[in-house]
Write an enzyme that holds these catalytic residues in place. Structure first.
Site, short mmCIF file in Angstrom:
data_model
loop_
_atom_site.label_atom_id
_atom_site.label_comp_id
_atom_site.label_asym_id
_atom_site.label_seq_id
_atom_site.Cartn_x
_atom_site.Cartn_y
_atom_site.Cartn_z
N GLU A 119 49.01 36.64 37.89
CA GLU A 119 49.57 35.50 38.63
C GLU A 119 50.20 34.48 37.68
O GLU A 119 49.86 33.31 37.66
CB GLU A 119 48.50 34.86 39.52
CG GLU A 119 48.10 35.77 40.66
CD GLU A 119 47.25 35.09 41.72
OE1 GLU A 119 47.33 35.49 42.90
OE2 GLU A 119 46.50 34.15 41.38
N GLU A 151 47.68 41.90 45.28
CA GLU A 151 46.53 41.21 45.86
C GLU A 151 46.87 40.78 47.28
O GLU A 151 47.92 40.19 47.52
CB GLU A 151 46.17 39.95 45.06
CG GLU A 151 45.69 40.17 43.66
CD GLU A 151 45.29 38.86 42.99
OE1 GLU A 151 45.02 37.87 43.71
OE2 GLU A 151 45.26 38.82 41.75
#
Length: 346
Positions: free
Chosen positions: A173, A279
Site C-alpha cells: 500500500e 486486498e
C-alpha cells in the site's frame, strides 16, 4: 481375466497414489492438483495464521468440524495465499522463518504464493512506511542496497525450499512511497522509483518468472493511480502487475466496484499492466453484502481485456472474535467461514 484384473488393481493404486498426499501431521488427505501459472487467483492473505494458532485459535468447517485453515479455505475455492514479510518483527511473526513455515504449508496444499514485502519491522500502509530499525540511519543509496539484499535473501531461502512465489509485491500500500522519509513519493518520486527498481531487480535475479507487483490502496481512485504510475514510469521504475486494495461498505460497494473497474481498465490501457486486487474486506457482520461484493469484483477483474485480471485476495478472512481488533474478516465468532467465502466457489 486375472491379468485384466491385475491391471485394473494396478491402475486404481496409481490413481490413489496420485490423488492422496500426506499432510505434515501424517493424515492422508486428497488435495487439488497443482494449478498452472496464469490460473485466476482466488486468494486469501493468511499471514496471521501461525500467530493465531499459537494463541490457541482453532478453525472449523460450516458443519463444526475442526480442520486446518488452509483445507477449509481450499474447500471454499481459495487456490492462492498471500504472505507478508517483515524484516525484524517483534515476536518473530512474519519474519523469514515464519513466512517459510506458512509457505511450506501452502505448497503442501498445492496453493500458489503471493509474497508481500513491507520493508519494515511492522505494518506498512498509507499512514506509515517506517524503516526497519536496522536501516534507520541509511541514506537513499544504502536503502536501495538494503531493499535488494533483503529481497534476495528471503526469496533465496524460499527457493532453497523449492518455493517460487508466482507474484512478489515490492512494498505494501505504497500510496506515498515507502521507507519514509527518503522514499516518500510526494517528496521524491525519483527515490521511490529507484527503491521499486531495486526490489524488481532483486526478484528477477532470484526468480525471473515471478511477477513483480506495485500495490497501492483505494482501487477506485483513478487520479491516485495515474499520479503514482505516471511518476514511477517517468522515473525508470519497472513492474509487471498493478495491485489494488478495496475496502467498501455494504452501502457503497456497488459504486466503488464500478469505479474500480473503470480504474483497472484505464491501468490496462495506459500502462499495459496486469491487475490484481491484493486486498479486499468488509465487516464480518455484513456477510451477505460481502458475498455480493466479492462475487462482483471477481467478475469485474476477470472481465479485463486480454486476461489482464489476475485475481482477488481477501485480507485475513480467518480473523474472528475481533482478532487483533480486526472486524473485517469472513469467519464468524465460532471460527466458521461466513457466507461471504462462498463467493470464491467455482
Amino acid at each position: 481375466m486375472n491379468r485384466i484384473k491385475g491391471f485394473g488393481i494396478l491402475f486404481l493404486l496409481i490413481i490413489l497414489h496420485t490423488a492422496c498426499k500426506k499432510s505434515p501431521e501424517g493424515a492422508t488427505q486428497i488435495y487439488p492438483d497443482p494449478l498452472p501459472p496464469g490460473t485466476f487467483a482466488k486468494g486469501a492473505d493468511v499471514s496471521w495464521l501461525t500467530e493465531m494458532e499459537a494463541s490457541g485459535k482453532k478453525f472449523y468447517t460450516n458443519e463444526g468440524v475442526e480442520q486446518d485453515l488452509l483445507k477449509i479455505l481450499s474447500s471454499k475455492g481459495i487456490n492462492t495465499v498471500r504472505l507478508r514479510v517483515w524484516v525484524d518483527p517483534a515476536g518473530g511473526w512474519c519474519n523469514t522463518a515464519d513466512v517459510l513455515t506458512k509457505a511450506k504449508r501452502a505448497k503442501a496444499m498445492n496453493m500458489r504464493v503471493l509474497l508481500d514485502f513491507h520493508y519494515s519491522d511492522s505494518w506498512a500502509d498509507p499512514g506509515q512506511q517506517n524503516k526497519p530499525a536496522a536501516w534507520a540511519g541509511q541514506n537513499i543509496t544504502a536503502l536501495k542496497t538494503s531493499v535488494y539484499n533483503h529481497t534476495v535473501a528471503v526469496l533465496t531461502e524460499l527457493k532453497n525450499n523449492k518455493i517460487i512465489p508466482e507474484w512478489v509485491q515490492v512494498g505494501n500500500e505504497t500510496n506515498n512511497g515507502m521507507l519514509w522519509e527518503e522514499g516518500k513519493a510526494s517528496a521524491s518520486m525519483k527515490n521511490f522509483a529507484e527503491l521499486v527498481l531495486s526490489g524488481y531487480n532483486a526478484v528477477k535475479f532470484v526468480n525471473p518468472d515471478s511477477k513483480v507487483v506495485v500495490h497501492i490502496s483505494n482501487g477506485y481512485d483513478n487520479a491516485l493511480f495515474r499520479w503514482m504510475f505516471d511518476g514511477l514510469k517517468n522515473n525508470g521504475a519497472k513492474w509487471d502487475v498493478i495491485g489494488m486494495s478495496l475496502y467498501p461498505t455494504a452501502a457503497d460497494w456497488a459504486t466503488k466496484n464500478t469505479q474500480c473497474l473503470a480504474n483497472m481498465t484505464d491501468m490496462v490501457s495506459r500502462y499495459g499492466s496486469e491487475i490484481m486486487i491484493c486486498e479486499i474486506g468488509m465487516p464480518a457482520a455484513e456477510a451477505a453484502a460481502s458475498k455480493l461484493f466479492i462475487a462482483d469484483i471477481i467478475a469485474k477483474n476477470k472481465s479485463l481485456p486480454n486476461s489482464k485480471g489476475l485475481g482477488v485476495f481477501y485480507w485475513e478472512p480467518q480473523s474472528y472474535n475481533s482478532w487483533s481488533g480486526y472486524k473485517l474478516g469472513a469467519f464468524d465468532d465460532t471460527g466458521k467461514p461466513t457466507v461471504a467465502m462462498d463467493a470464491f466457489l467455482p
